[in-house]
Design a protein around this motif. Structure first.
Motif, PDB file in Angstrom:
ATOM      1  N   PRO A  29     -43.443   1.173 -40.345  1.00 54.33           N
ATOM      2  CA  PRO A  29     -44.506   0.001 -40.471  1.00 54.33           C
ATOM      3  C   PRO A  29     -44.112  -0.735 -41.823  1.00 54.33           C
ATOM      4  CG  PRO A  29     -45.816   1.921 -40.091  1.00 54.33           C
ATOM      5  CD  PRO A  29     -44.235   2.488 -40.362  1.00 54.33           C
ATOM      6  N   HIS A  30     -43.846  -2.120 -41.750  1.00 54.89           N
ATOM      7  CA  HIS A  30     -43.705  -2.931 -42.892  1.00 54.89           C
ATOM      8  C   HIS A  30     -44.506  -4.215 -42.729  1.00 54.89           C
ATOM      9  CE1 HIS A  30     -41.285  -6.259 -41.177  1.00 54.89           C
ATOM     10  NE2 HIS A  30     -40.665  -5.090 -40.489  1.00 54.89           N
ATOM     11  N   CYS A  31     -45.020  -4.730 -43.937  1.00 51.77           N
ATOM     12  CA  CYS A  31     -45.865  -5.863 -43.790  1.00 51.77           C
ATOM     13  C   CYS A  31     -45.101  -7.136 -43.467  1.00 51.77           C
ATOM     14  CB  CYS A  31     -46.301  -6.253 -45.335  1.00 51.77           C
ATOM     15  SG  CYS A  31     -45.062  -6.382 -46.465  1.00 51.77           S
ATOM     16  N   SER A  32     -45.563  -8.261 -43.039  1.00 53.64           N
ATOM     17  CA  SER A  32     -44.720  -9.161 -42.780  1.00 53.64           C
ATOM     18  C   SER A  32     -45.574 -10.670 -42.837  1.00 53.64           C
ATOM     19  CB  SER A  32     -45.016  -9.441 -41.032  1.00 53.64           C
ATOM     20  OG  SER A  32     -45.961  -9.572 -40.687  1.00 53.64           O
ATOM     21  N   GLY A  33     -46.818 -10.589 -43.546  1.00 54.43           N
ATOM     22  CA  GLY A  33     -47.338 -11.871 -43.977  1.00 54.43           C
ATOM     23  C   GLY A  33     -47.921 -12.525 -42.778  1.00 54.43           C
ATOM     24  N   LEU A  34     -47.567 -12.124 -41.688  1.00 49.34           N
ATOM     25  CA  LEU A  34     -48.085 -12.900 -40.303  1.00 49.34           C
ATOM     26  C   LEU A  34     -49.372 -12.213 -39.842  1.00 49.34           C
ATOM     27  CD1 LEU A  34     -44.411 -12.648 -38.796  1.00 49.34           C
ATOM     28  CD2 LEU A  34     -45.449 -14.515 -39.755  1.00 49.34           C
ATOM     29  N   GLY A  35     -49.376 -11.096 -39.366  1.00 53.50           N
ATOM     30  CA  GLY A  35     -50.647 -10.270 -39.250  1.00 53.50           C
ATOM     31  C   GLY A  35     -51.533 -11.033 -38.407  1.00 53.50           C
ATOM     32  N   SER A  58     -42.779  -0.218 -35.192  1.00 54.09           N
ATOM     33  CA  SER A  58     -44.178  -0.364 -35.827  1.00 54.09           C
ATOM     34  C   SER A  58     -44.591  -1.755 -36.361  1.00 54.09           C
ATOM     35  CB  SER A  58     -44.132   0.701 -37.108  1.00 54.09           C
ATOM     36  OG  SER A  58     -43.735   1.652 -36.595  1.00 54.09           O
ATOM     37  N   ASN A  59     -45.967  -1.747 -36.295  1.00 52.03           N
ATOM     38  CA  ASN A  59     -46.567  -2.993 -36.846  1.00 52.03           C
ATOM     39  C   ASN A  59     -46.806  -2.741 -38.397  1.00 52.03           C
ATOM     40  OD1 ASN A  59     -48.866  -1.369 -37.069  1.00 52.03           O
ATOM     41  ND2 ASN A  59     -50.165  -2.888 -36.367  1.00 52.03           N
ATOM     42  N   GLN A  60     -47.403  -3.610 -38.976  1.00 50.87           N
ATOM     43  CA  GLN A  60     -47.875  -3.415 -40.428  1.00 50.87           C
ATOM     44  C   GLN A  60     -49.121  -2.667 -40.411  1.00 50.87           C
ATOM     45  OE1 GLN A  60     -48.161  -7.164 -42.370  1.00 50.87           O
ATOM     46  NE2 GLN A  60     -48.983  -8.093 -40.768  1.00 50.87           N
ATOM     47  N   GLU A  61     -49.773  -2.442 -41.775  1.00 49.31           N
ATOM     48  CA  GLU A  61     -50.923  -1.714 -42.051  1.00 49.31           C
ATOM     49  C   GLU A  61     -51.853  -2.576 -41.161  1.00 49.31           C
ATOM     50  OE1 GLU A  61     -51.480  -1.109 -45.943  1.00 49.31           O
ATOM     51  OE2 GLU A  61     -52.137  -2.807 -46.442  1.00 49.31           O
ATOM     52  N   ILE A 103     -48.520   1.907 -34.558  1.00 54.86           N
ATOM     53  CA  ILE A 103     -49.550   1.223 -35.198  1.00 54.86           C
ATOM     54  C   ILE A 103     -49.918   1.917 -36.529  1.00 54.86           C
ATOM     55  CG2 ILE A 103     -51.548   2.171 -33.620  1.00 54.86           C
ATOM     56  CD1 ILE A 103     -52.791  -0.819 -34.400  1.00 54.86           C
ATOM     57  N   GLN A 104     -50.109   1.445 -37.593  1.00 58.20           N
ATOM     58  CA  GLN A 104     -50.417   2.135 -38.649  1.00 58.20           C
ATOM     59  C   GLN A 104     -51.885   1.588 -39.388  1.00 58.20           C
ATOM     60  OE1 GLN A 104     -47.845   2.725 -42.637  1.00 58.20           O
ATOM     61  NE2 GLN A 104     -49.131   1.041 -43.227  1.00 58.20           N
ATOM     62  N   LEU A 105     -52.839   2.654 -38.612  1.00 56.42           N
ATOM     63  CA  LEU A 105     -54.216   2.474 -39.177  1.00 56.42           C
ATOM     64  C   LEU A 105     -54.368   2.729 -40.757  1.00 56.42           C
ATOM     65  CD1 LEU A 105     -55.792   4.271 -36.383  1.00 56.42           C
ATOM     66  CD2 LEU A 105     -55.230   2.112 -36.337  1.00 56.42           C
ATOM     67  N   VAL A 106     -55.087   1.836 -41.280  1.00 53.62           N
ATOM     68  CA  VAL A 106     -55.311   1.937 -42.795  1.00 53.62           C
ATOM     69  C   VAL A 106     -56.712   1.515 -42.995  1.00 53.62           C
ATOM     70  CG1 VAL A 106     -54.450  -0.506 -43.269  1.00 53.62           C
ATOM     71  CG2 VAL A 106     -54.412   1.372 -45.048  1.00 53.62           C
ATOM     72  N   HIS A 107     -57.191   2.585 -44.314  1.00 51.54           N
ATOM     73  CA  HIS A 107     -58.219   1.890 -45.049  1.00 51.54           C
ATOM     74  C   HIS A 107     -57.807   1.961 -46.467  1.00 51.54           C
ATOM     75  CE1 HIS A 107     -61.999   1.539 -47.056  1.00 51.54           C
ATOM     76  NE2 HIS A 107     -62.681   1.299 -46.039  1.00 51.54           N
ATOM     77  N   ASN A 108     -57.697   0.978 -47.041  1.00 50.55           N
ATOM     78  CA  ASN A 108     -57.087   0.766 -48.181  1.00 50.55           C
ATOM     79  C   ASN A 108     -57.833   1.291 -49.602  1.00 50.55           C
ATOM     80  OD1 ASN A 108     -55.863  -1.817 -46.819  1.00 50.55           O
ATOM     81  ND2 ASN A 108     -54.540  -0.264 -47.658  1.00 50.55           N
TER      82      ASN A 108
END
Ligand code: SF4
Length: 738
Positions: A29-35, A58-61, A103-108
Motif C-alpha cells: 500500500p502507498h498513498c497517491s494523492g488521488l484517493g 495494493s491501494n492506499q490506506e 486493501i489497507q483498512l485503516v483507522h488513524n
C-alpha cells in the motif's frame, strides 16, 4: 512471463491464505494523492501496475470510518456502502491484468484530526493529535473499542464486496490506531488493553480474528506492522518487543507485511539511506518466526539482489512502493530480460511530497505517474509520429533528455545538442552533492536508451546559435537551456538587490556547483530558496572543512524538505557538521567585510563577518537563444515549431523539468483537440439530491436504534452492518470529458 532465466525464482507463484499471487512482486500500500477525490485516476494508476506485472497491487490506506478522516488529504475511503463502487474500479482494473488486489483498512487514531467530519479523534488514552491543531484525541472506552472493531469488520465486508483479494489490518508507521495500542509510550491503559505486551497486542489480535471471521473464507488477511521505530529504548525495537509481537501472532495473519516506523524511516530518501534493503536488518528475523509469507520493502530495483533475498530466506515477496511508482513495468522488464531499461527510483520522495501537499502523485523518474487516467498516458507506450519531421533539442538536462527520448520513441529523427562536455544539465551537478548520487539515474536511464536508438544523434560541447540552427535547417526546435542562479540576493523574501560594496566575495551557486572555491575562511550560505539546494551546498562545504554559517529568513532549515520527510535529518546533519545556523534573518546589506542581518520578525540587526557569501535565492531562466530565434526573421520563416521547455520555461523541481519535456514530446504535432496541454479529464463532484441523503440516513437511524451496545460487539447479535455515524455526502460523477 513464464521463462525468466536467472530470475525465475522471482516468478514463482506464492500462496497467501485462500489466494495465490502469480509471482513475487508485491506493490505494498502507498498513498497517491488521488484517493476518494479522484477514484478513476486512482484505479487507472493501480491498473497500470498490474499491467506492468506486479502480482499484488495494493491501494492506499482506506479510512474505515468518519472518525478516521484525514481531510484535506485524499486517501481511499470505506465509510459506508457508497464508497464501494469507487473501490470496485480499482479491483476491476487490477484483476483485468491477472493480479490480486489488496486493501489497507485503516483507522488513524490520533493521526486523524477529522477536520471534515468533526468527529472526536480517538486514541488508547487521551492524547495530543500528531498534527498541530488545537484538539486532542479521546482515550477510548470499552464501548469505543467495540465500535472500532465493528467498523473494521464492516469495512472488511465492504472490501470483499468491492472485490479485494487481500484485506489488511494496519498497525504501521505510527499512523494507525492498532499500533498506538501496541506502543507502551502511548498506551498507558490499565485495563486488559494496556500494560503487559499481551494486553497491548490484544486489539491487533482481535482485529485479525474479526477479519478472518468476516471475510477470511475468500480473502487473505495481511498484517502490516512496524517492528522497529529506530529510536532505541524509547520505542519499539526489533530485538525486543518487535520480535515478541511477531512470535505471539506468528500464524494468525495469512501474510506479514513488515516495516519500520515512522513513514520517514520506512521511506527514507536516498540522501540518507542510499542502499537497497536498508530496512532488512530490522525485519529479516520475521521469516524465522512464521510459516506465513513475508513481504518487505527496501527500494529494491536490482533483480540479482531480489533473487538473493528470496533464496536466502529473507523474504517471500519483493515489496515495493517507490520502485513501482518509478517503473510500473519493473517486473515485466525483469521477466523479459530488459534489466537495463528499468527506470530506477532515485529516492527523492517527490512522490511522497504530493500526498503531503494533497495533490495527485507525481514522480521524478516517471512523468506518466498519476496521468494514466486524466491524460491517458502510458509509461511504456506513446503515439507514433504523425509525419517524417525531425526535431532539434538544445539542452541536455532532464527536460531535454526526456523530450529527446520520447520524440525518438515516437519515431522522429532527433538531434540533441548541449554546450557542456557531458549531458545531464542540473542533474549532473546536483547529483554530485553529498548523498544525492542516486539522482544520476535520471540521466543514466535516458542516456542509455537514447544511445541505443538509430534515430538519435547526441552532441556535447556544442553551443548552438541562431546561425547554427538556420544552417541545420531545423524546422522543429525545443529549447531546454535551463536556468542560472542569481547572485544579487533577489528571492522569496527580498525583491530588491542586496546592497554591497564588494568587500565580501559573492560566489554564485552555479560556480560552487562547478567546483569553484575561495581559500579557507568563513562562508555564509544564504538560503532564500528554502528548498534543498542551499543546505546541500552548506553540507558539502562543511564537509570540505569550511567554516560555514547558514542564514535563512525561514524559521527552520530547508522548509520545503518537510514534504520529502527529510527536514529533520538535514538540520541535524548541519548541526553535527558544526554549521552555525541563523534562522529568521535576511540580509540588510554587505559592507566593509560585514554582513548585516536583520530579523524578519523584529528588524533587530546583527553583524557577522565572512570571507565569502553564496546567495541561493532564485533562478533566472536562460532564454537568450529562444529570444534570438523569436526575433530573427530568417529563423521565424524557417522554424515551424519553436518551444521553450523545462526550467527555461518554468523553473521547478527536476520532476517538473522531466514532466515538461515529456509533455512537449507527447503533444508535438498533436491534433487541434489535443494541443491545449493544461486541459485534462477531471473528476467533478456531483450535486447529490437532498432526498438521496434522506434515503441513506433513514435506514441507518433505524439500525442505530436496534444496536446492541452491550459487552458483545453488535455484529454478534445482528446479521447486518450498522454504522453509528452516518453522513450525508456529496457523491462523485463517474465521467467527465476533456
Ligand atoms: Fe522514486 Fe522519486 Fe519517483 Fe518517488 S518520486 S518513486 S522517490 S524517483
Amino acid at each position: 512471463m513464464s521463462d525468466s532465466g536467472p530470475y525465475s525464482t522471482l516468478f514463482e507463484p506464492v500462496r497467501i491464505g485462500p489466494v495465490t499471487a502469480k509471482n513475487r512482486f508485491y506493490q505494498v500500500p502507498h498513498c497517491s494523492g488521488l484517493g476518494h477525490l479522484r477514484p478513476q485516476a486512482d484505479a487507472a494508476m493501480r491498473a497500470m501496475k498490474a499491467e506492468g506485472g506486479w502480482a499484488v497491487v495494493s491501494n492506499q490506506e482506506s479510512e474505515i470510518h468518519p472518525s478516521s478522516d484525514l481531510s484535506p488529504y485524499s486517501e481511499n475511503r470505506l465509510w459506508d456502502d457508497r464508497d464501494i463502487p469507487a473501490l470496485s474500479l480499482i479491483t476491476e482494473g487490477v484483476h483485468a491484468h491477472g493480479a490480486l488486489a489488496a486493501i489497507q483498512l485503516v483507522h488513524n487514531g490520533f493521526h486523524a484530526p477529522n477536520l471534515q467530519t468533526r468527529a472526536p479523534a480517538l486514541a488508547p488514552v487521551d492524547h495530543s493529535l500528531s498534527i498541530i491543531y488545537p484538539k486532542q484525541a479521546r482515550g477510548m472506552s470499552k464501548r469505543d473499542i467495540r465500535d472500532f472493531r465493528l467498523w473494521h469488520r464492516n469495512a472488511a465486508l465492504r472490501a470483499k464486496q468491492a472485490g479485494f483479494d487481500i484485506v489488511y489490518v494496519y498497525a504501521g508507521h505510527r499512523m494507525a490506531l492498532p499500533l498506538h495500542f501496541l506502543l507502551p509510550q502511548i498506551n498507558t491503559r490499565t485495563d486488559e488493553y494496556g500494560g503487559c505486551l499481551e494486553n497491548r497486542v490484544r486489539l491487533i489480535r482481535e482485529l485479525l480474528e474479526d477479519t478472518h471471521e468476516a471475510v477470511g473464507n475468500t480473502c487473505a488477511i495481511a498484517l502490516r506492522i512496524c517492528v522497529d521505530e529506530l529510536v532505541g529504548e524509547s520505542g519499539l525495537q526489533s530485538q525486543e518487543e518487535g520480535r515478541a509481537v511477531v512470535e505471539m501472532l506468528s500464524e494468525i495473519p495469512d501474510l506479514w507485511d513488515v516495516n519500520i516506523s515512522d513513514w520517514s524511516n520506512d521511506s527514507a530518501t536516498s540522501r540518507y539511506e542510499s542502499q537497497e534493503g536498508y530496512q532488512l536488518q530490522y525485519m529479516e528475523f520475521v521469516k524465522q518466526m512464521t510459516t506465513k509469507p513475508v513481504v518487505g520493502v527496501g527500494r529494491y530495483t536490482s533483480p540479482d539482489l531480489m533473487v538473493k533475498l528470496i533464496k536466502r530466506g529473507s523474504l517471500d515477496f519483493i515489496g515495493a512502493a517507490r520502485p513501482s511508482i518509478s517503473d510500473p513495468f519493473l517486473p515485466k522488464k525483469i521477466a523479459e530480460g530488459r534489466i537495463d531499461e528499468i527506470r530506477e527510483c532515485i529516492g527523492c520522495n517527490i512522490c511522497a511530497s504530493s500526498d503531503i501537499l494533497g495533490v495527485p502523485i507525481r514522480c521524478t523518474q516517471n512523468p506518466t505517474m498519476g496521468e494514466e487516467w486524466r491524460r491517458g498516458w502510458h509509461p511504456e507506450k506513446i503515439q507514433a509520429k504523425v509525419s517524417d519531421s525531425d526535431a532539434l533539442i538544445v539542452g541536455g538536462g532532464p527536460s531535454g533528455l526526456e523530450c529527446a527520448l520520447q520524440l525518438a520513441r515516437r519515431g522522429y529523427e532527433v538531434t540533441l545538442a548541449d554546450k557542456a562536455k557531458q549531458l545531464g544539465g542540473r542533474v549532473l551537478v546536483e547529483s554530485a552533492l553529498p548523498g544525492l548520487n542516486a539522482w544520476r539515474r535520471v540521466i543514466d536511464n535516458r542516456l542509455y536508451l537514447l544511445q541505443q536508438m538509430a534515430n538519435v544523434q547526441l552532441f556535447t560541447s556544442s553551443e548552438m546559435t541562431v546561425e547554427d540552427i538556420i544552417g541545420l535547417e531545423a524546422k522543429h526546435v525545443f529549447i531546454a537551456t535551463g536556468t542560472h542562479w542569481r547572485t544579487d540576493g533577489i528571492g522569496r523574501t527580498d525583491r530588491q538587490p542586496v546592497r554591497t560594496d564588494g568587500s565580501v566575495e559573492i560566489i554564485s551557486a552555479d560556480d560552487v556547483l562547478a567546483g569553484r572555491r575561495t581559500g579557507q575562511g568563513s562562508v555564509m550560505v544564504y538560503d532564500d530558496d528554502q528548498c534543498y539546494l542551499a543546505s546541500s551546498i552548506a553540507e558539502m562545504l562543511a564537509g570540505e572543512g569550511f567554516d560555514v554559517t547558514f542564514v535563512t529568513p525561514a524559521s527552520i532549515v530547508s522548509p520545503w524538505t518537510e514534504n520529502t520527510m527529510e527536514q529533520h535529518r538535514i538540520q541535524a546533519d548541519l548541526i553535527r557538521l558544526g554549521v552555525k545556523i541563523v534562522t529568521g534573518h535576511q540580509i540588510a546589506c554587505i559592507v566593509d567585510g560585514v554582513v548585516e542581518l536583520s530579523c524578519v520578525y523584529s528588524a533587530n540587526v546583527q553583524q557577522l563577518s565572512f570571507t565569502s557569501a553564496i546567495l541561493i535565492t532564485e533562478r533566472t531562466r536562460e532564454t537568450r537563444l529562444y529570444d534570438e530565434l523569436e526575433r530573427s526573421t530568417e529563423a521565424r520563416a524557417l522554424i515551424a515549431h519553436l518551444e521553450l521547455i523545462g526550467d527555461a520555461s518554468s523553473p521547478g523541481l527536476i520532476a517538473d523539468a522531466v514532466y515538461q519535456g515529456h509533455m512537449a514530446a507527447r503533444y508535438f504535432e498533436a491534433s487541434s483537440e489535443e494541443i491545449e496541454p493544461y486541459i485534462y479529464r477531471r473528476e467533478i463532484p456531483s450535486l447529490t439530491h437532498h432526498t438521496e441523503n434522506e434515503k441513506w440516513l433513514k435506514p441507518l437511524e433505524n439500525e442505530l436504534d436496534d444496536q446492541d451496545l452491550g459487552d458483545r460487539p453488535a455484529w454478534k447479535n445482528a446479521n447486518r452492518r450498522v454504522d453509528p455515524v452516518p453522513y450525508g455526502r456529496e457523491s462523485r460523477v463517474v465521467d467527465t470529458s476533456r
